[in-house]
Scaffold this motif. Structure first.
Motif, PDB file in Angstrom:
ATOM      1  N   LEU A 158      -3.441  -7.237  -2.635  1.00  0.00           N
ATOM      2  CA  LEU A 158      -2.726  -6.335  -3.587  1.00  0.00           C
ATOM      3  C   LEU A 158      -1.937  -7.346  -4.557  1.00  0.00           C
ATOM      4  O   LEU A 158      -1.224  -8.035  -4.409  1.00  0.00           O
ATOM      5  N   ASN A 159      -2.183  -6.667  -5.722  1.00  0.00           N
ATOM      6  CA  ASN A 159      -1.341  -7.572  -7.213  1.00  0.00           C
ATOM      7  C   ASN A 159      -0.927  -6.580  -7.766  1.00  0.00           C
ATOM      8  O   ASN A 159      -1.338  -6.090  -9.089  1.00  0.00           O
ATOM      9  N   VAL A 160       0.353  -6.120  -7.363  1.00  0.00           N
ATOM     10  CA  VAL A 160       1.083  -5.370  -8.344  1.00  0.00           C
ATOM     11  C   VAL A 160       2.663  -5.584  -8.522  1.00  0.00           C
ATOM     12  O   VAL A 160       3.243  -5.030  -9.465  1.00  0.00           O
ATOM     13  N   GLY A 161       2.928  -6.656  -7.879  1.00  0.00           N
ATOM     14  CA  GLY A 161       4.412  -6.828  -8.076  1.00  0.00           C
ATOM     15  C   GLY A 161       5.408  -6.693  -7.459  1.00  0.00           C
ATOM     16  O   GLY A 161       6.606  -6.840  -7.305  1.00  0.00           O
ATOM     17  N   PHE A 162       5.145  -5.516  -6.160  1.00  0.00           N
ATOM     18  CA  PHE A 162       6.040  -4.890  -5.664  1.00  0.00           C
ATOM     19  C   PHE A 162       5.648  -4.379  -4.198  1.00  0.00           C
ATOM     20  O   PHE A 162       4.262  -4.182  -4.235  1.00  0.00           O
ATOM     21  N   PRO A 163       6.282  -4.101  -3.227  1.00  0.00           N
ATOM     22  CA  PRO A 163       5.824  -3.727  -2.021  1.00  0.00           C
ATOM     23  C   PRO A 163       5.303  -2.455  -2.322  1.00  0.00           C
ATOM     24  O   PRO A 163       5.851  -1.605  -2.794  1.00  0.00           O
ATOM     25  N   VAL A 164       4.235  -2.044  -1.489  1.00  0.00           N
ATOM     26  CA  VAL A 164       3.632  -0.756  -1.709  1.00  0.00           C
ATOM     27  C   VAL A 164       3.511   0.101  -0.234  1.00  0.00           C
ATOM     28  O   VAL A 164       3.064  -0.744   0.669  1.00  0.00           O
ATOM     29  N   ASN A 165       3.722   1.221  -0.272  1.00  0.00           N
ATOM     30  CA  ASN A 165       3.475   2.240   0.656  1.00  0.00           C
ATOM     31  C   ASN A 165       2.036   2.987   0.359  1.00  0.00           C
ATOM     32  O   ASN A 165       2.300   3.604  -0.422  1.00  0.00           O
TER      33      ASN A 165
END
Length: 973
Positions: free
Chosen positions: A462-469
């Motif tokens: 995952l490459n979005v820059g923030f933790p993801v739920n």
């Protein structure tokens, strides 16, 4: 009346062609037939890439479109070459478009190249660039139709209508009366019936290529042909080795006369019957129609028939350059074409075994068979106003015992398919407490029971820059569920880690046709959305992943047994796919791992599936609670256990269970026996197919081996010829080289001899020059001596001349010379005078000719108008001619007198000068008479040649008299 949104346009775009031969004396026209209406493009140049750029459209409503799709009505486009000089139409080939492939789009579909079928240019492979689309008819509501005069009937020799060939007869459908009109539309003529029967077929496996398996071609085969513009298909069959189908007769009523019907059949020439597999033509046969109605046929008494076994030719045999098949291996189809007059007692003969190329003509002499072919006649077409009746086999109404078409299945799936709620793990047991009055769904008997499952196993990178739920969501309405499926609970994902998703397995049970599943999986991917769920803010869509379900169709099939022991098939496919960012960019944000499985559980057994209210609302029905047990009868006295009602009911229940088990075992054995028989028959059929294909392949290999051996023999022979030619060439080269060397030596020897000869010649010339120079002084001395002798002789001659001048003879001679000169001068003057007179006479003759022409022209133009003045003009002409003759006579007399005086004067002078005056005078007189006589003759002939004078005229008589006198005078001399 249909609403505006229900009106559609079927648009066929004919854009261009390719690989057509170039022709300067022909033009190309494309005709399209659909729904009983024929449209045509404008004529274009017959060149290699003709540009049509034409749209052909038909208007119809959605109900009519649905009926056409159910009946598989094709759109037939036929290409013609029209001769600009003779207006003759020559068919080049045709294209058949499937109406079911048309879709409603706002933009035009991408055009495709369609090759011409049954084309005469088999080597060039001509094709048309076409596109088929459905468009909404957005035209304004038409105004009430005003009065409109009927079109005047075409005059003799008037130009043809667009799209219709000059002099061609076209059948016109009369829907109200139920017949086709050929010829005059005034209702005149008799009613005839034209029928076509396809009875049998043999050796059809020869039409299938040896590289293609028969089982992979399609689900069925059928025969297709066109009768009076209507497309007809036969009953489908499955086996090419032993085609089994009921003979079908397609008949149509025609109103016309015998000559017009005969002319129409001669124009059609032949009936093409195609063996089709889906939308492909495996081969076609030509049934000639020109000899159906001969001049000696009496339709008032008996029908006329052409029947026989006709050879089916594959369309690509000429392209493959294959040798011709032997007669015993050629595929054939048995066809019978019959024409009879209504009201005549006709007993049509059924199909019988015919030899290939055998044509049997006759009437109803053969007896009726016990099972005649099913005859479908379109005698009273009951169809919408814009549809033509479809001949051939009519599909039965959809029901439990009849398979439905693709369009029917699509309608059922779109309108009546229940929304089945997917569940995690295996699906729950169906609810059995549905109401009897609940709605039912009609499932086609050919539909299969499918189970599709998908397991979204993990997500990583995952490459979005923030933790993801992370929450995954998807929907696929084809499985019967419109509600979205979501994974739960949300999983927290950090960067550079892989998370396995719990409770992400979902299974769908649905019923559909196999080709529907294949088309849907190929066309529609399953889109998985990746969401970030934050309890404080709204959910954020991170990206989407497209799961291509078409990979399942190509995956390896595995066999497994169901709960009842039946054999099923399973296909499984797993893959890692990228999750692409959803906001306009195509960069990768994550990677999804999934596993998909498709299970084919066989045909659906229950035709009517009851849908409960809970299933319609999308929720599973819960199991009903068991009713409360009745309280035990406390007041009852204890009895014998075997005598109680419960014990008896239990015994009866056990007996019933044993009986049901026996029945179930018997049913299983019968089903097993049926399945084994079906497997054995299928094994035999496939074994026959393999044997036929092996035989066909062996025959082809033998033929190719013979061709290869022949080619090798030709190559060896050619190689020997080349070796012999090479040796001969080398020998010729050696001979040419030797000849060249010999020629060069001869040239060198010749040039050397020429140089020596030239040198010797120069030496000779030099010696001659020296001799001439030595001879020159001697010759100069001789010349000087000759000059001296000439001077001496000249002096002596002058002295002799002076001596001779003193003699009288010399003086007389000089005088005679002078007189001769004077005579010559006088003769010259006389000759000039004669020439001027002759010129005058010629001018006079031309004037007389011109006068004669003028007089003749005046006589022709004024003959009627001036009859009374004719005598006066004639008298004036006579007086004029008389005066003219007098003047001419006077002039001639004066000239004659002058000539006579001149001659007398000359005679006197000659008499004085000449030593013999008598002889000279006589000679002069004789010459004058001859000259005068010739002049008179010439004048008379000139006047006669003008055409004005005749021998009876006075001037001609006078000239004749003078000529006689001159001739007598000449004789006296």
């Amino acid at each position: 009346m249909a609403s505006k949104c229900d009106q559609l346009l079927v648009v066929v775009s004919v854009l261009q062609g390719r690989q057509f031969p170039k022709s300067t004396r022909q033009v190309l026209v494309v005709q399209a037939k659909f729904d009983g209406e024929q449209l045509a493009t404008d004529p274009v140049e017959h060149r290699e890439q003709p540009q049509f750029c034409t749209e052909l459209a038909w208007e119809l409503d959605r109900k009519t479109l649905h009926q056409h799709r159910l009946q598989r009505t094709p759109i037939k486009l036929q290409c013609f070459a029209v001769d600009t000089g003779t207006s003759a139409w020559e068919p080049l080939g045709y294209v058949v478009l499937d109406l079911r492939s048309a879709r409603e789009t706002t933009q035009a579909n991408a055009p495709k190249w369609y090759p011409l079928l049954s084309t005469k240019y088999s080597k060039l492979k001509p094709a048309l660039l076409l596109s088929l689309a459905l468009e909404n008819d957005t035209k304004q509501t038409p105004e009430p139709e005003r009065f409109k005069a009927k079109d005047a009937p075409p005059r003799q020799g008037s130009p043809p209508r667009p799209g219709q060939a000059p002099g061609r007869l076209e059948p016109v459908l009369k829907e109200d009366e139920g017949y086709h009109q050929i010829g005059a539309a005034d209702g005149s003529g008799d009613h005839f019936v034209l029928s076509v029967t396809v009875a049998f077929a043999t050796r059809l496996e020869q039409l299938v290529s040896s590289e293609t398996k028969l089982s992979q071609e399609a689900s069925h085969y059928f025969f297709y042909y066109t009768l009076l513009g209507n497309d007809i298909t036969s009953e489908p069959f499955l086996d090419l080795l032993s085609p089994s189908f009921e003979p079908e007769r397609a008949s149509v009523r025609v109103r016309s006369s015998v000559p017009l019907l005969r002319a129409y059949l001669e124009q059609q020439r032949s009936l093409q019957i195609h063996l089709c597999c889906g939308t492909c033509s495996l081969g076609s046969a030509e049934v000639p129609l020109t000899g159906l109605l001969k001049s000696d046929v009496d339709l008032d008494r008996q029908p006329t028939t052409i029947e026989g076994a006709f050879v089916l030719l594959p369309p690509n045999r000429a392209k493959q350059h294959l040798p011709p098949m032997p007669p015993d291996m050629q595929p054939t189809v048995g066809v019978s074409v019959t024409v009879w007059k209504e009201g005549v007692d006709v007993q049509l003969a059924g199909p019988r075994t015919l030899e290939p190329h055998a044509v049997v003509k006759g009437g109803p002499k053969s007896p009726r068979p016990p099972n005649p072919p099913a005859e479908q006649q379109i005698l009273s077409p009951a169809s919408p106003p814009r549809r033509s009746p479809v001949l051939g086999r009519v599909s039965p109404a959809p029901g439990p015992s009849h398979p439905q078409t693709e369009s029917e299945a699509e309608s059922l799936l779109e309108d009546s398919t229940p929304a089945l709620q997917p569940v995690s793990g295996q699906p729950d047991a169906p609810n059995t407490s549905a109401s009897v009055s609940a709605p039912k769904i009609s499932i086609p008997s050919s539909a299969h029971h499918y189970c599709f499952s998908i397991d979204l196993r993990s997500i990583r990178d995952l490459n979005v820059g923030f933790p993801v739920n992370c929450v995954l969501r998807y929907t696929y309405q084809f499985f019967g569920s419109a509600a979205p499926i979501m994974t739960s609970p949300p999983m927290e994902i950090q960067k550079n880690m892989e998370v396995f998703l719990p409770k992400s397995y979902c299974a769908f049970d649905f019923a559909a046709l196999p080709h529907q599943v294949q088309e849907t999986f190929l066309r529609l991917p399953l889109v998985v959305e990746v969401w970030h769920r934050d309890p404080k803010t709204q959910d954020v869509l991170l990206g989407t992943a497209s799961v291509q379900l078409s990979h399942l169709l190509t995956a390896e099939k595995t066999r497994f047994l169901g709960q009842s022991g039946q054999q099923h098939w399973r296909q499984t496919f797993s893959q890692r796919i990228p999750v692409v960012r959803a906001r306009g960019r195509s960069d990768k944000v994550a990677e999804l791992n999934y596993v998909t499985t498709l299970e084919d559980l066989g045909l659906v057994k229950v035709q009517d599936i009851v849908v409960s209210e809970s299933s319609q609302s999308g929720n599973r029905g819960k199991k009903q609670e068991a009713p409360p047990k009745p309280p035990p009868d406390a007041a009852g006295a204890p009895t014998e256990p075997r005598e109680t009602l419960e014990y008896k009911a239990a015994m009866e229940l056990e007996a019933w269970k044993e009986m049901q088990e026996d029945l179930f075992d018997n049913q299983l054995k019968q089903k097993e026996l049926k399945h084994m028989q079906a497997l054995a028959e299928e094994w035999k059929r496939r074994d026959k197919e393999r044997e036929a294909l092996v035989k066909k392949k062996e025959m082809e290999y033998n033929l190719l081996e013979e061709q290869l051996q022949k080619t090798l023999a030709d190559l060896e022979k050619r190689e020997k010829q080349l070796a012999h030619a090479e040796m001969e060439t080398q020998r010729l080269q050696r001979e040419m080289r030797a000849e060249h060397e010999f020629s060069m030596r001869e040239l060198q020897d010749g040039s050397r001899r020429l140089r020596e000869d030239c040198h010797h010649q120069v030496e000779l010339e030099r010696s001659k020059v020296r001799l001439l120079e030595e001879e020159r002084p001697r010759l100069q001395a001789q010349v000087q001596e000759a000059e001296n002798k000439y001077k001496q002789l000249d002096k002596e001659f002058q002295l002799y001349r002076e001596q001779q001048n003193t003699r009288p003879e010399i003086r007389l001679q000089s005088e005679m010379n002078l007189l001769s000169l004077e005579k010559a001068e006088l003769e010259r003057k006389l000759e000039s005078t004669t020439k001027s007179k002759l010129h005058y006479k010629q001018q006079w003759g031309r004037a007389l000719k011109e006068l004669a022409r003028f007089k003749q022209r005046e006589q022709e133009t004024a003959m009627i108008r001036l009859k009374r003045q004719e005598q006066e003009l004639e008298q004036m002409r006579l007086r004029y001619l008389a005066a003219e003759e007098k003047e001419a006579v006077k002039t001639d007399k004066q000239q004659l007198e002058d000539i006579r005086n001149e001659l007398n004067r000359l005679k006197q002078q000659e008499g004085r000068r000449s030593p013999r005056p008598g002889l000279e005078q006589e000679a002069v007189a004789s010459d004058g008479v001859d000259e005068h006589l010739s002049r008179l003759l010439e004048e008379r002939d000139t006047l006669l040649r003008t055409g004005v004078y005749t021998h009876e005229d006075r001037i001609i008589s006078e000239l004749n008299r003078q000529i006689q006198e001159a001739m007598s005078l000449r004789g006296g001399h």
